[in-house]
Design an enzyme around this catalytic site. Structure first.
Site, PDB file in Angstrom:
ATOM      1  N   GLU A 203      86.366  52.695  48.155  1.00  0.00           N
ATOM      2  CA  GLU A 203      85.984  52.636  49.561  1.00  0.00           C
ATOM      3  C   GLU A 203      84.964  53.737  49.839  1.00  0.00           C
ATOM      4  O   GLU A 203      85.144  54.871  49.409  1.00  0.00           O
ATOM      5  CB  GLU A 203      87.226  52.831  50.422  1.00  0.00           C
TER       6      GLU A 203
ATOM      7  N   TYR B 193      80.475  50.999  56.605  1.00  0.00           N
ATOM      8  CA  TYR B 193      81.715  50.907  55.807  1.00  0.00           C
ATOM      9  C   TYR B 193      81.533  49.908  54.673  1.00  0.00           C
ATOM     10  O   TYR B 193      81.028  48.807  54.885  1.00  0.00           O
ATOM     11  CB  TYR B 193      82.881  50.456  56.699  1.00  0.00           C
TER      12      TYR B 193
END
Lengths: 294, 377
Positions: free
Chosen positions: B189, B104
């Site tokens: 993201e 992530y």
């Protein structure tokens, strides 16, 4: 002594030839502010409301010794206006302009800080000390000189509350509207020490909103460093939850940022919490009465 | 905020050189088949609904295909789905890669620090909200030096990357940082960022552009958030308008005052549902338009709560009276007003002449609104 503005404050209005710049130059002067000049590139040599207009901040300072700026310049050009003020040596800039991209504000804030200059705002109503000076757009009618300090993230709600303080027969030392943007030049934690040190302020009213964690940080400061009584109100207690910053934002403020966490933190720090705006003046009046009997 | 669908986010990623799987967008099953046949989308492939909501994998909005006919079936199944209230109009078909790790990465703003923050976690591929705090690393990034070498090395360490993937991470982070600044992103993201062989590939892309910076990004002007039709009209007229469930309409000026008004109405048992923030205006025409917009939401009662600063009370009163003249009798609703501040007296006088009384107390006016919305007892 007051907070941020004083009798020697000489204000420059950047964007003075625009509608807002002109209207609020007049109202600042009616408040008693010493507005010494305005800046609009290309309009140097003219006057607005009897105030001389210059082409640059540097030219304005050499002619007027201005030491504060009030910025009304439209959002796409506001960054440049602020950087010009800082580079010319202006120590305090109040930015009224709304919709400034936060990426611009990041550069503005960190640059100003590196040069020892302070920003209030953007998207804020400004600073006012009744009987001394006002930089910004808070309506003059709500004020009356007194010993209650106000720090707020809101605009019109601040006017409402400041007015309420007047209506119970009290007055204000200084009121600062911080602005509600994601990045502000002056936060609660930046403003609280100024009121702690201000001999004119006996009681402080803190007006917050849901979102972000500025009120929690303020509570932490109040608990450890602030010795004057505080009355706090948080707007938006019953607002539906919104995830302005999406997933990553939720991660940053995990377990903080709601009205409940803010109110709990402020209560734990010893602040009196108002549930509604109209409770604030009475809470303040009760504190003032109690302090008088000490 | 301007949220980009995955494929548009990936177009932006591509512009900055972030490695992506091979793929393309299809708007019909036929298009999907021809993309696979032409080799634009290698097999096996994944077919993903292009919606903004998360949790697509669990919700049946992501499928796999090993042949052109499976790609057709998957596309057919996904197009037209209603996913978390959003109709699926496009799918993204991409080669299915063999990956060894899911990570992530994101960049966003930390409002308290007044700095961008780089968020990394070795637990990618799941919603980051479900990851334990101890597994998430945050580093503030100063805009002046920008993202530094040591910050990138720490990210590599947190993600457990060495060798080829670590070198790839260095380039990905540099690209993300430039994207974050130059595209005025409030969020970028990558979840998951996959380790594929000796490098990294961004399997998903989430990009949100800040509204206030939209003037610098005309290329995204066609993107609209999920607004109601009335909210869309309001946006065009530059009026802040939010429609939720509830039967009381609130017209105020300023976000703080609007929220405080909502708090008070709720306290007295009211159910406010339509919010209109006039902001700072001294144009009676805009007030009229705002009020007519409110009328179209068909509220049971309307509370006008104004504290005049830039917005003067008489301007609001004039605009309001004009609007009341234009609303057909059958669509009228009880109006409770509370106007204070600049030019208060003039405003109250204009309202009085039109038969509207201004109640100075917030408490009493709010109670009157709640009672009016309930209707005659």
């Amino acid at each position: 002594m007051t907070v941020l503005v004083h009798r020697e404050t000489r204000v420059l209005v950047q964007g003075i030839t625009g509608h807002q710049g002109t209207v609020h130059t007049r109202q600042m002067r009616e408040f008693g502010t010493n507005v010494v000049g305005g800046v609009t590139p290309g309009k140097g040599g003219s006057t607005v409301e009897g105030v001389p207009v210059f082409d640059s901040v540097r030219a304005a300072i050499s002619a007027t010794r201005a030491n504060a700026s009030c910025i009304f310049v439209p959002a796409p050009f506001a960054k440049d206006a602020l950087l010009e003020a800082v580079d010319a040596g202006i120590p305090l800039s109040v930015i009224v302009t709304e919709h400034i991209p936060f990426h611009d504000m990041l550069v503005m804030y960190h640059y100003a800080r590196s040069q020892g200059a302070r920003i209030v705002g953007p998207n804020c109503p400004g600073v006012a000390s009744p009987g001394v000076a006002k930089i910004g757009i808070i309506p003059n009618v709500v004020f009356r000189p007194g010993r209650v300090g106000v720090i707020s993230r809101s605009g019109t709600l601040t006017y409402e509350i400041v007015n309420g303080i007047k209506e119970v027969g009290l007055g204000q030392s200084t009121c600062i509207g911080l602005g509600g943007d994601p990045v502000v030049g002056t936060s609660f934690v930046d403003a609280l020490p100024l009121f702690q040190e201000d001999p004119e302020t006996d009681v402080l009213v803190l007006v917050g909103e849901i979102g972000g964690t500025a009120e929690e940080e303020a509570a932490d400061y109040i608990q450890h460093h602030f010795t004057k009584p505080v009355v706090a109100y948080i707007a938006g207690r019953s607002a539906p939850p919104g995830k302005r910053m999406g997933h990553a934002g939720a991660i940053i403020s995990r377990g903080r940022g709601t009205a409940e966490t803010k109110l709990a933190a402020l209560k734990a720090a010893g602040a009196q919490v108002a549930r509604f705006p109209y409770e604030i003046p009475d809470l303040v009046a009760a504190i003032v009465a109690r302090e008088a009997h000490r | 905020m301007v949220k980009l669908a995955e494929w548009r986010g990936k177009d932006v990623f591509r512009k900055y050189g972030i490695p992506l799987p091979k793929g393309a967008v299809a708007r019909s099953p036929e298009e999907a088949v021809s993309l696979v046949r032409a080799g634009t989308v290698p097999l096996p492939c994944v077919v993903k609904a292009q919606v903004l909501a998360g949790g697509r994998g669990k919700g049946g909005a992501v499928r796999f295909a090993t042949s052109a006919s499976e790609a057709r079936a998957a596309t057919e199944a996904i197009l037209g789905l209603e996913f978390k209230g959003e109709r699926v109009k496009e799918v993204l078909l991409e080669e299915k890669l063999v990956l060894s790790k899911e990570l992530y990465l994101s960049l966003t703003l930390d409002r308290s620090a007044r700095l961008p923050v780089l968020i990394t976690s070795a637990k990618g591929g799941v919603e980051i909200e479900s990851v334990d705090d101890t597994e998430i690393d945050r580093q503030s990034v100063d805009p002046f030096p920008g993202l530094t070498g040591y910050e990138k090395r720490r990210a590599a360490q947190v993600l457990g990357l060495t060798g080829g993937p670590a070198k790839s991470l260095d380039r990905v982070l540099e690209a993300l940082w430039r994207l974050f600044l130059l595209e005025d992103a409030e969020l970028v993201e990558v979840n998951p960022l996959a380790v594929v062989g000796d490098g990294l590939v961004a399997l998903d892309a989430k990009v949100i552009i800040e509204d206030d910076a939209a003037f610098r990004h005309p290329e995204f002007a066609d993107i609209r958030d999920d607004r109601t039709p009335l909210e869309e009209i309001a946006r065009e007229k530059d009026i802040a308008f939010v429609q939720l469930d509830g039967n009381i309409g609130v017209i105020a000026n300023g976000a703080g005052l609007t929220m405080a008004t909502l708090d008070v109405l709720k306290e007295f048992g009211g159910d406010p549902g339509v919010f209109l923030d006039l902001g700072g205006t001294d144009d009676p025409q805009k007030v009229t338009e705002a009020f007519l917009l409110m009328a179209r939401a068909r509220p049971k009662a309307v509370f006008l709560n104004i504290f005049g600063g830039v917005t003067r009370c008489d301007t609001v009163a004039k605009g309001l009276v004009e609007a009341m003249r234009q609303v057909p009798a059958a669509e009228r609703f009880p109006l409770i007003a509370r106007i204070r501040g600049n030019n208060e007296k003039e405003g109250i006088e204009i309202l009085r002449a039109a038969g509207v009384t201004s109640i100075p107390s917030l408490k009493e006016s709010a109670q009157a609104v709640v009672a009016a919305a309930r209707g005659p007892a």
